[in-house]
Write a protein that holds these residues in place. Structure first.
Motif, mmCIF file in Angstrom:
data_model
loop_
_atom_site.group_PDB
_atom_site.id
_atom_site.type_symbol
_atom_site.label_atom_id
_atom_site.label_comp_id
_atom_site.label_asym_id
_atom_site.label_seq_id
_atom_site.Cartn_x
_atom_site.Cartn_y
_atom_site.Cartn_z
ATOM 1 N N ASN A 51 0.682 7.322 -2.122
ATOM 2 C CA ASN A 51 0.311 6.549 -3.311
ATOM 3 C C ASN A 51 1.514 6.265 -4.201
ATOM 4 N N SER A 52 2.715 6.309 -3.625
ATOM 5 C CA SER A 52 3.942 6.187 -4.417
ATOM 6 C C SER A 52 4.537 4.791 -4.389
ATOM 7 N N LEU A 53 3.823 3.824 -3.788
ATOM 8 C CA LEU A 53 4.407 2.488 -3.629
ATOM 9 C C LEU A 53 3.575 1.424 -4.335
ATOM 10 N N SER A 54 2.987 1.786 -5.464
ATOM 11 C CA SER A 54 2.085 0.850 -6.151
ATOM 12 C C SER A 54 2.809 -0.067 -7.126
ATOM 13 N N ALA A 55 4.000 0.344 -7.607
ATOM 14 C CA ALA A 55 4.767 -0.520 -8.517
ATOM 15 C C ALA A 55 5.590 -1.477 -7.680
ATOM 16 N N THR A 56 5.067 -2.659 -7.424
ATOM 17 C CA THR A 56 5.610 -3.548 -6.388
ATOM 18 C C THR A 56 7.079 -3.892 -6.579
ATOM 19 N N ASP A 57 7.535 -4.102 -7.811
ATOM 20 C CA ASP A 57 8.907 -4.553 -8.051
ATOM 21 C C ASP A 57 9.895 -3.402 -8.221
ATOM 22 N N LYS A 58 9.387 -2.173 -8.271
ATOM 23 C CA LYS A 58 10.262 -1.027 -8.490
ATOM 24 C C LYS A 58 11.006 -0.670 -7.212
ATOM 25 N N ASN A 59 12.317 -0.404 -7.339
ATOM 26 C CA ASN A 59 13.096 -0.014 -6.168
ATOM 27 C C ASN A 59 12.672 1.365 -5.682
ATOM 28 N N VAL A 60 12.776 1.559 -4.375
ATOM 29 C CA VAL A 60 12.347 2.807 -3.738
ATOM 30 C C VAL A 60 13.572 3.650 -3.428
ATOM 31 N N THR A 61 13.496 4.954 -3.680
ATOM 32 C CA THR A 61 14.606 5.852 -3.374
ATOM 33 C C THR A 61 14.467 6.385 -1.946
ATOM 34 N N TYR A 62 15.559 6.976 -1.448
ATOM 35 C CA TYR A 62 15.506 7.599 -0.126
ATOM 36 C C TYR A 62 14.463 8.714 -0.109
ATOM 37 N N ASN A 63 14.403 9.497 -1.175
ATOM 38 C CA ASN A 63 13.429 10.598 -1.219
ATOM 39 C C ASN A 63 12.007 10.093 -1.105
ATOM 40 N N VAL A 64 11.663 9.042 -1.864
ATOM 41 C CA VAL A 64 10.313 8.511 -1.821
ATOM 42 C C VAL A 64 9.992 7.974 -0.430
ATOM 43 N N PHE A 65 10.929 7.266 0.163
ATOM 44 C CA PHE A 65 10.724 6.668 1.490
ATOM 45 C C PHE A 65 10.504 7.737 2.551
ATOM 46 N N TYR A 66 11.357 8.747 2.548
ATOM 47 C CA TYR A 66 11.250 9.769 3.582
ATOM 48 C C TYR A 66 10.093 10.729 3.317
ATOM 49 N N ASP A 67 9.752 10.951 2.052
ATOM 50 C CA ASP A 67 8.555 11.747 1.752
ATOM 51 C C ASP A 67 7.303 11.028 2.261
ATOM 52 N N ALA A 68 7.276 9.697 2.104
ATOM 53 C CA ALA A 68 6.142 8.922 2.597
ATOM 54 C C ALA A 68 6.029 9.050 4.109
ATOM 55 N N LEU A 69 7.146 8.896 4.807
ATOM 56 C CA LEU A 69 7.131 9.032 6.265
ATOM 57 C C LEU A 69 6.707 10.431 6.690
ATOM 58 N N SER A 70 7.249 11.441 6.014
ATOM 59 C CA SER A 70 6.912 12.818 6.365
ATOM 60 C C SER A 70 5.432 13.084 6.140
ATOM 61 N N ASN A 71 4.889 12.566 5.050
ATOM 62 C CA ASN A 71 3.472 12.770 4.737
ATOM 63 C C ASN A 71 2.575 12.106 5.777
ATOM 64 N N ILE A 72 2.959 10.911 6.202
ATOM 65 C CA ILE A 72 2.147 10.178 7.173
ATOM 66 C C ILE A 72 2.194 10.838 8.552
ATOM 67 N N LEU A 73 3.387 11.162 9.010
ATOM 68 C CA LEU A 73 3.555 11.606 10.394
ATOM 69 C C LEU A 73 3.321 13.106 10.577
#
Length: 860
Positions: A51-73
């Motif tokens: 649920n960390s990608l709701s602010a469409t125009d906000k830049n994403v950090t490496y931590n957020v991106f990899y936390d999302a992948l880790s949570n999914i997989l």
């Protein structure tokens, strides 16, 4: 129009659940305009716990991106080294920098198994980008070479990756090859989740041609049954959907679903219906051009969530409903019709014990309990998020959708209303009626205007209630709204030819002079002389047996209308009446109930103390109080009054006893949490203290009758005290019973006043200790050092139910001047405020009649 309010903004959650009409018109609307790719991505990722990608125009950090992948997989399994799988390494510190578009592409291409194909090119990004484009990873993703990537593109790219078949290593002897297997996507390989497409044909409550469904939490898509616990697919009955499901080998479980806009062609009719001929529906499109469509004879019709087993063509008259005409296979023909027709309720009152509401529009009781006729009851707030019955309060407005068979009930709870004066009434260029209140313009529902057009006049003031579309659907006019009072004396002011005057106890607890105009309306009849008016008023009060009246006064304070509890032949509509004769009844404090008579609304019922004893006729014995002043399990002589004959809660209750209550603090005297005292001038200009305190809900304020009432109490912020009010609503006594600083409970006053321990303990049990255990519904409180507790069953812990309790939090991490220092604990959900073991939070607990009434939590 300058500031017209036409609708509430409804969230994606609403649009993906009930799909009830909210917009004015859409026909084969392009999904791209609403960024369908992003909406679909967020739907899937949210279902997977991201649920960390709701602010469409906000830049994403490496931590957020990899936390999302880790949570999914990794969800439900062993943690994965995402850096190892993607080939991109970073520290937690550097991970707070913005993720680049290139690294996002590299990570997902590697994760999908294509790293071997990039090695010969030494990791050239051009090769990565070429592979990503070929496998669909960049579909609907905006190119951002050399730049950081925003949440919108990250979400879409992640979904594309999850839907992509992985490149897998295959060995045959010493030969190594790479190939993809259809359906073995990234999401399937790691989580066992497959995806598919189809048409939702049935859910747990209905199917295409029958109101009977598949059973709770079931859905049928293209003839196959699935478990659908969240109704993510079931609520899309009639639509072509894309859906994700766990392949369990038995009944597969739906993870999430959303409309397949590539196949769904939808004509939405909502306010643009122009006529019906047989099964031919006429409507206007977005450009105002009239069009028509013929609905085939074999089409299933879903009405407010349930299929109609049979229907006539008149069901396609959408003049007072909205509809979706769905072509779910892109063949140019209508396959399903979904109709939503609302019923609207204005909530006069709520009975949370019987789970019923009283509707002020239709004057009816709505049973929403588990034993009601409804098989499914759901509530949504103004943003489309699910809520509960207990979020509904008096003054709310419900837009409800009830299935034709009466088994399904879905309602949107609107808490929005507008107070003010109507300064304009008009039509817009599409003939929709609107009113201007203050600076804003509001549309009205057709049914509201038809009902109220004779009352809705320029200059009228009131509270106007908005439905879920932001339209005015109900109004309570304040012009002519009468106040309640208790009449103790009435006569000529100065002889037979002079005006009528009297004494009245007002609903605010103060006595005042009642001056009545010569021309006055009493119980529906107009009088033009003091003599006849006084005679009529005296006769009405005598006949009704009570001094309770409703009245209204002009700007000079002169009363021009009086309504007594006597029912005259000239009255009609909602006039004052008695709930029954005055009689003795036992009071139950926990439920504010006089059994077999009525229930009190603790916040809204006016409680007059008006003794008839000839020895208690001093005005000091009359007053207005609250239910906490009534002794529980004791007999009181009471009579209830109101204007709504179908309501079960009186607007006024008269208690035939002295307001002073012997000026003694007794077991039924309420407890309060003290916040602050300020020395001020009261309304009469006398110096006093204004006390701010908590009991339930929001903080309350009251004056002290004398300075000494507070100054001699020794009460400080956070302390718990018991107090008595005089007939002006002022504190006449304040007694500290719990010292927050020393954590001591002092109940010696009860014993010193001759109230036995058994007497006050049986009704009012008060306790101070440490919260050792809490699960949100029950707390365990100990008085010993919490560090010595080794077994919660050793008898050192006292247990209290708190599920329906409103508590007060005293949080010493804030200054006393900060609003957060003392605040409401709703629920009570105190998990965030409890430290287990030796660092437990301190608390004060009060139980009245085996029901926890007050909890004060002291957080370090």
């Amino acid at each position: 129009m300058n500031k017209r309010i036409t609708a509430f903004i409804t969230g994606i959650a609403m649009l993906l659940t009930l799909c009830v009409c909210t917009s004015v018109f859409a026909e084969n609307d392009s999904a791209a305009a609403n960024d369908a790719a992003y909406d679909e991505a967020v739907t899937l990722l949210s279902a997977l716990g991201v649920n960390s990608l709701s602010a469409t125009d906000k830049n994403v950090t490496y931590n957020v991106f990899y936390d999302a992948l880790s949570n999914i997989l990794s969800q439900g399994g062993a943690a994965l080294d995402i850096s190892d799988l993607t080939g991109i390494s970073f520290s937690r510190t550097s991970g707070n920098t913005g993720l680049t578009y290139e690294d996002a592409v590299r990570s997902l291409v590697n994760l999908l198994g294509y790293k071997a194909q990039t090695d010969p090119a030494n990791g050239s990004f051009a090769v990565y980008a070429s592979i990503a484009g070929r496998i669909g990873l960049l579909s609907d993703v905006e190119n951002a070479d050399g730049k950081t990537i925003n949440a919108r593109n990250t979400a879409v790219m992640l979904k594309n990756a999850l839907d992509t078949d992985m490149l897998q290593v295959k060995t045959l002897g010493t030969k190594i090859s790479y190939e993809t297997v259809k359906g073995e996507t990234l999401l399937y390989v790691y989580r066992g989740i497959k995806n598919d497409e189809g048409v939702v044909e049935a859910n747990g409550y209905t199917s295409f041609f029958s109101p009977d469904g598949m059973g709770k939490d079931r859905v049928k898509i293209n003839g196959i049954m699935y478990e659908d616990e969240k109704n993510s697919a079931g609520d899309l009955i009639g639509y072509a959907v894309k859906y994700y499901y766990y392949d369990t080998g038995k009944t597969d479980k739906i993870v999430t679903a959303y409309k397949n806009d590539e196949l769904n062609g939808v004509i939405e009719i909502n306010g643009n219906f122009t006529g019906l001929e047989g099964r031919k529906v006429y409507y206007t499109n977005a450009n105002g051009k009239e069009k028509n469509v013929t609905i085939p004879g074999s089409v299933p019709v879903i009405y407010n969530g349930a299929a109609l087993s049979s229907y006539k063509s008149s069901v396609f008259d959408f003049s007072d409903s909205c509809a979706y005409l769905i072509d779910n296979d892109n063949d140019g023909k209508i396959e399903v019709v979904v109709i939503w027709k609302s019923t609207e309720y204005y909530v006069n009152s709520v009975d949370t014990i019987l789970t019923k509401i009283h509707d002020g529009i239709g004057n009816q009781l709505i049973d929403l309990s588990e034993s009601s006729e409804f098989d499914r009851i759901r509530f949504y707030d103004e943003n489309g998020n699910k809520t509960t019955f207990y979020s509904i309060g008096a003054g709310d407005f419900l837009t409800a959708y009830i299935s034709n068979d009466g088994h399904l009930f879905d309602a949107y709870v609107s808490k929005t209303s507008v107070d003010g004066k109507v300064i304009e009434i008009g039509k817009d260029n599409t003939d929709r009626m609107f009113v201007t209140i203050g600076e804003n313009e509001y549309f009205m529902t057709d049914s509201f205007y038809a009902k109220e057009k004779d009352n809705l006049l320029l200059g009228v003031s009131g509270t106007f209630y908005l439905n879920r579309d932001g339209k005015i659907a109900h109004a309570v006019y304040t012009d002519g709204k009468m106040d309640y009072g208790y009449l103790t004396y009435i006569d000529y002011e100065d002889g037979p030819r002079s005006p009528i005057s009297g004494r009245i106890l007002k609903s605010d607890g103060k006595f005042g002079q009642l001056e009545i105009k010569e021309k006055v309306k009493i119980d529906g009849k107009n009088y033009t002389s003091s003599k006849t008016a006084l005679e009529a008023l005296r006769n009405a009060v005598t006949a009704s047996g009570t001094g309770v009246i409703r009245y209204d006064a002009d700007d000079d304070g002169k009363v021009y209308v009086v309504d007594t509890a006597y029912r005259s032949e000239y009255e009609s509509g909602n006039t004052l009446f008695s709930f029954g004769p005055k009689s003795a009844a036992s009071y139950t404090a926990a439920t504010t109930l006089f059994p077999t008579k009525f229930r009190l609304d603790a916040k809204n019922t006016v409680l007059f103390f008006a003794p008839t004893d000839a020895n208690l006729q001093s005005e000091d014995n009359f007053g207005v109080g609250d239910p906490s002043m009534l002794k529980s399990n004791a007999t009181h002589i009471v009579q209830g009054f109101g204007t709504d004959r179908k309501n079960f809660i009186p607007e006024v209750v008269v208690c035939d006893e002295s307001f002073i209550l012997d000026n003694k603090i007794i077991s039924s005297t309420a407890s309060y949490v003290f916040k602050e005292a300020k020395k001020v001038l009261d309304e009469d200009g006398n110096e006093t203290y204004r006390i701010k305190y908590f009991k339930t809900y929001n903080p309350k304020e009251a004056y002290c009758s004398e300075l000494s009432v507070f100054e001699q109490s020794g009460i400080k912020s956070g302390d718990v005290f018991v107090g008595l009010f005089n007939n002006k609503g002022e504190f006449s006594r304040m007694l500290k019973i719990y010292d927050a600083k020393t954590h001591t409970l002092d109940l010696s006053y009860y014993e010193s006043e001759g109230i036995s321990t058994a007497s006050y303990s049986s009704y009012c049990y008060q306790f101070a200790g440490y919260i050792y255990f809490n699960n949100g519904t029950t707390i365990g409180v100990c008085t010993d050092d919490p560090a010595t507790i080794t077994d919660m069953g050793d008898g050192k812990i006292t247990w209290f139910k708190i599920s329906d309790t409103v508590g007060t939090l005293i949080d010493s991490s804030y200054k006393e001047s900060d609003a957060r220092y003392m605040r409401r604990l709703a629920g009570i959900e105190m998990k965030d405020y409890v430290r287990y073991g030796s660092d437990c939070a301190r608390c004060y607990v009060r139980v009245d009649n085996n029901s926890t009434q007050l909890v004060a939590v002291y957080q370090k």
